[in-house]
Design a protein around this motif. Sequence first.
Motif, PDB file in Angstrom:
ATOM      1  N   UNK A  12       1.261  -1.353  -0.232  1.00  0.00           N
ATOM      2  CA  UNK A  12      -0.426   0.400  -0.377  1.00  0.00           C
ATOM      3  C   UNK A  12       0.957   0.866  -0.158  1.00  0.00           C
ATOM      4  N   UNK A  13       1.090   2.441  -1.333  1.00  0.00           N
ATOM      5  CA  UNK A  13       1.649   3.578  -0.822  1.00  0.00           C
ATOM      6  C   UNK A  13       0.617   4.257  -1.024  1.00  0.00           C
ATOM      7  N   UNK A  14       0.972   5.670  -1.335  1.00  0.00           N
ATOM      8  CA  UNK A  14       0.499   7.030  -1.808  1.00  0.00           C
ATOM      9  C   UNK A  14       1.457   7.532  -2.938  1.00  0.00           C
ATOM     10  N   UNK A  15       0.586   7.829  -4.239  1.00  0.00           N
ATOM     11  CA  UNK A  15       1.496   8.920  -4.686  1.00  0.00           C
ATOM     12  C   UNK A  15       2.089   9.623  -4.513  1.00  0.00           C
ATOM     13  N   UNK A  16       3.960   9.717  -5.706  1.00  0.00           N
ATOM     14  CA  UNK A  16       5.319   9.812  -4.652  1.00  0.00           C
ATOM     15  C   UNK A  16       5.483   9.437  -3.776  1.00  0.00           C
ATOM     16  N   UNK A  17       5.648   7.997  -3.558  1.00  0.00           N
ATOM     17  CA  UNK A  17       6.099   7.611  -2.136  1.00  0.00           C
ATOM     18  C   UNK A  17       6.793   6.037  -2.618  1.00  0.00           C
ATOM     19  N   UNK A  18       7.708   6.339  -2.449  1.00  0.00           N
ATOM     20  CA  UNK A  18       8.815   5.218  -3.014  1.00  0.00           C
ATOM     21  C   UNK A  18       8.428   3.550  -2.208  1.00  0.00           C
ATOM     22  N   UNK A  27       9.402   4.412  -8.099  1.00  0.00           N
ATOM     23  CA  UNK A  27       8.372   5.537  -7.028  1.00  0.00           C
ATOM     24  C   UNK A  27       7.117   5.917  -7.878  1.00  0.00           C
ATOM     25  N   UNK A  28       6.272   6.054  -6.821  1.00  0.00           N
ATOM     26  CA  UNK A  28       4.627   6.048  -7.751  1.00  0.00           C
ATOM     27  C   UNK A  28       4.541   7.555  -8.029  1.00  0.00           C
ATOM     28  N   UNK A  29       3.993   7.231  -9.486  1.00  0.00           N
ATOM     29  CA  UNK A  29       3.918   9.003  -9.960  1.00  0.00           C
ATOM     30  C   UNK A  29       3.238   9.081  -9.059  1.00  0.00           C
ATOM     31  N   UNK A  30       2.894  10.946  -9.123  1.00  0.00           N
ATOM     32  CA  UNK A  30       2.026  11.614  -9.294  1.00  0.00           C
ATOM     33  C   UNK A  30       0.503  11.249  -9.145  1.00  0.00           C
ATOM     34  N   UNK A  31       0.488  10.789 -11.205  1.00  0.00           N
ATOM     35  CA  UNK A  31      -0.800  10.682 -11.960  1.00  0.00           C
ATOM     36  C   UNK A  31      -0.460   9.070 -11.840  1.00  0.00           C
ATOM     37  N   UNK A  32      -0.485   8.551 -10.797  1.00  0.00           N
ATOM     38  CA  UNK A  32      -0.801   7.068 -11.448  1.00  0.00           C
ATOM     39  C   UNK A  32      -2.453   7.255 -11.163  1.00  0.00           C
ATOM     40  N   UNK A  33      -2.533   6.052 -12.150  1.00  0.00           N
ATOM     41  CA  UNK A  33      -4.016   5.491 -12.650  1.00  0.00           C
ATOM     42  C   UNK A  33      -3.752   3.606 -12.025  1.00  0.00           C
TER      43      UNK A  33
END
Length: 242
Positions: A12-18, A27-33
Amino acid sequence: MILLVRGDREYLRAPGEELQTDLGVLTVPEDVEPGQRLETHLGEEFVVREPRGPDLFDHFERTGAPMMPRDIGLVIGMTGAAADDRVLDAGTGTGVLAAYLGRIGATVRTYEQDPEFADVARENMRLAGVTDCVDVRTGDVTAELDTLAAAEGFDLLTLDTADAPSVVRRAPDLLASGGFVVVYSPFVEGTRAAVEAADEAGLADVETHETIQRRMQFDERGSRPDTRGVGHTGYLTIARLS
């Protein structure tokens, strides 16, 4: 929050987190879908998934045994809990039930006596994305009954506490017309006390169900219920204000 999934691994991660694992770093992109495929620096692929109720059940921080999804399904199915319902919940614990109700659009006020448990539940509500509709309060709901009774009636009471019968007795003061009260208890004694309290309060359609679910096992030897895991979890008592 999103899930990064590869086989039986889920993170479980948030956008921007590694994410750092033995499979590499990404690194999870800020605009991840949801549905995207992301690669670590080692070229290992993860699929992005939007978390749903069962995923949150697996990833919430736990402060005790949470209510199982099958029990939550019975609560929602047998009371018709729906968007815009007002719910009073007591015995928040991990907050799984409150989160499920919030995610179907209900407004939930939930009480947890242990301050540390309440803090964990608040963080779990953040992970579930329901902080705008689930209010986690630290305290004993029985101390607030007079104040709660003076407010607009609730559509649903959900109780997972040892003192649930005392709240059930006040259900006619707390519920809107046609509203439901549900008591979850792991023990028969608590269940009987809840039934007696519902009868004393003049509630209608009082019934109790033992919650049992068995997963099936299929292999070369044949088909049978799986002998692993817990089939019985507890008892649900449901009653309604006429």
